[in-house]
Motif scaffolding. Sequence first.
Motif, PDB file in Angstrom:
ATOM      1  N   LEU A  10      27.002  43.873  32.886  1.00 59.99           N
ATOM      2  CA  LEU A  10      28.437  44.387  32.666  1.00 59.99           C
ATOM      3  C   LEU A  10      29.210  44.866  33.790  1.00 59.99           C
ATOM      4  N   ARG A  11      28.485  45.349  34.814  1.00 56.06           N
ATOM      5  CA  ARG A  11      29.133  45.834  35.984  1.00 56.06           C
ATOM      6  C   ARG A  11      29.816  44.348  36.567  1.00 56.06           C
ATOM      7  N   GLU A  12      28.706  43.292  36.727  1.00 59.41           N
ATOM      8  CA  GLU A  12      29.079  42.113  37.410  1.00 59.41           C
ATOM      9  C   GLU A  12      30.393  41.526  36.741  1.00 59.41           C
ATOM     10  N   GLU A  13      30.402  41.467  35.327  1.00 66.42           N
ATOM     11  CA  GLU A  13      31.458  41.064  34.510  1.00 66.42           C
ATOM     12  C   GLU A  13      32.835  41.699  34.716  1.00 66.42           C
ATOM     13  N   LEU A  14      32.519  42.998  34.908  1.00 65.62           N
ATOM     14  CA  LEU A  14      33.803  43.855  35.283  1.00 65.62           C
ATOM     15  C   LEU A  14      34.339  43.607  36.692  1.00 65.62           C
ATOM     16  N   ILE A  15      33.443  43.323  37.863  1.00 67.14           N
ATOM     17  CA  ILE A  15      33.765  42.980  39.079  1.00 67.14           C
ATOM     18  C   ILE A  15      34.444  41.582  38.952  1.00 67.14           C
ATOM     19  N   ASN A  16      34.070  40.623  38.341  1.00 67.76           N
ATOM     20  CA  ASN A  16      34.810  39.316  38.258  1.00 67.76           C
ATOM     21  C   ASN A  16      36.021  39.490  37.456  1.00 67.76           C
ATOM     22  N   LEU A  17      36.218  40.258  36.660  1.00 64.05           N
ATOM     23  CA  LEU A  17      37.656  40.548  36.117  1.00 64.05           C
ATOM     24  C   LEU A  17      38.540  40.877  37.042  1.00 64.05           C
ATOM     25  N   LYS A  18      38.154  42.109  37.808  1.00 61.70           N
ATOM     26  CA  LYS A  18      38.749  42.671  38.737  1.00 61.70           C
ATOM     27  C   LYS A  18      39.319  41.743  39.908  1.00 61.70           C
ATOM     28  N   GLU A  19      38.143  40.909  40.255  1.00 65.13           N
ATOM     29  CA  GLU A  19      38.457  39.788  41.590  1.00 65.13           C
ATOM     30  C   GLU A  19      39.574  38.917  40.907  1.00 65.13           C
ATOM     31  N   ASN A  20      39.558  38.775  39.776  1.00 63.99           N
ATOM     32  CA  ASN A  20      40.649  37.561  39.000  1.00 63.99           C
ATOM     33  C   ASN A  20      42.059  38.224  38.640  1.00 63.99           C
ATOM     34  N   ASN A  21      42.198  39.352  39.281  1.00 59.03           N
ATOM     35  CA  ASN A  21      43.352  40.264  39.137  1.00 59.03           C
ATOM     36  C   ASN A  21      43.528  40.556  37.658  1.00 59.03           C
TER      37      ASN A  21
END
Length: 177
Positions: A10-21
């Motif tokens: 879940l944390r990785e998914e949220l980081i991916n979302l953040k990196e994709n703005n």
Amino acid sequence: MKQTEQITKLREELINLKENNQISVNVDDLLDYIDYSNKQIPNEKKDNLLKERLQHQSNISIEMLKSVIQSGQNAMKTALFINAGAAISMLTLISNLIGKNEKIYVNALSTPLLIFVLGVLFSACAYGTTYFTQAFYSNQKITKGNISNAISIILTVTSLSAFTIASYCIYTVLIKI
């Protein structure tokens, strides 16, 4: 999947979302994901409990098998030792009677001596068949292993029976002396 793995994912998914703005997350989707993850945790606990139960049952079966093997070995040793000891005692008695010129009793005691010797032979054969039993079982030849095991049991019982029969024969001779 373990709970820690789910949190990491879940944390990785949220980081991916953040990196994709992407600055927002659909709350319904996130709740569905969490609900799905929570449903998986009890199954994991059930799986672990089942694994532990199977391991426990396996350990009990192994210990019971060891106990049965130990008991069988003790029975074979007992049959061997009592017959061998009795045969040695008979030889001592017979040699004493020969020295006293009591040939009539020597002839009467020769049959029990033979039975004791056969008892030793049956015990030795029982030990030998245990080797074949283990070889058959280790090669997954269960039927042959069962037959070999039965033969070993029969030989051990026969050896113990030989001791009983020979002892009775000696008794009948000795009460006449």
